[in-house]
Scaffold this active site. Sequence first.
Site: not given
Length: 195
Positions: A77, A177, A179
């Site tokens: 990001c 992202h 994650e």
Amino acid sequence: MQIAVVDYKGGNVQSVLFALERLGASATLTADPETLRKADKVLFPGEGEAASAMQSLRASGLDRVLPTLTQPFLGICLGMQLLGEHSEENDTPLLGLLPFRVRRFVPDAAHKVPHMGWNNLQALQGPLFAGLTEADHVYFVHSYYAPVGAYTTAQAAHPAPFSAAVQHGNFHGVQFHTEKSGAAGTRILANFLNL
């Protein structure tokens, strides 16, 4: 394997550490130059604003350390954007590791800023995307983007194409992202750890 996550007071660090833990990997959150140099892999997550992030990197000397790293490196990001040369966000000089200038999305009636939500990846290239297809979706939250260029390894669109991922040598970056991107994000993190 020694995995280091760059500690420069950027956001989203805990989510990345938890995602690595789910993969069975433990990581050290560190701003120590020697620990970063000795790591097998380095992750550089971030949320927030470019000028504040660069100020933190300069204050700790990490702006001079990160460009010298030779192991696989993944910016996530804001961490990806900081790899570029310059950001329109507060007219901010960046690390200069990849030849792009970060621009702000221009909203229109159908496309709000920030670009927030799930989007598919296109024009996938390179080892981070092994096992993925253009049908896979990942999660974005950003108001600024890197244009498509020779360094682009994946694209998305909002509405025009932008760099969803970049690479130059050992430096990789993803605008989304990992994650928070479900199975696709987990696969990309696992592929990075296998570089």
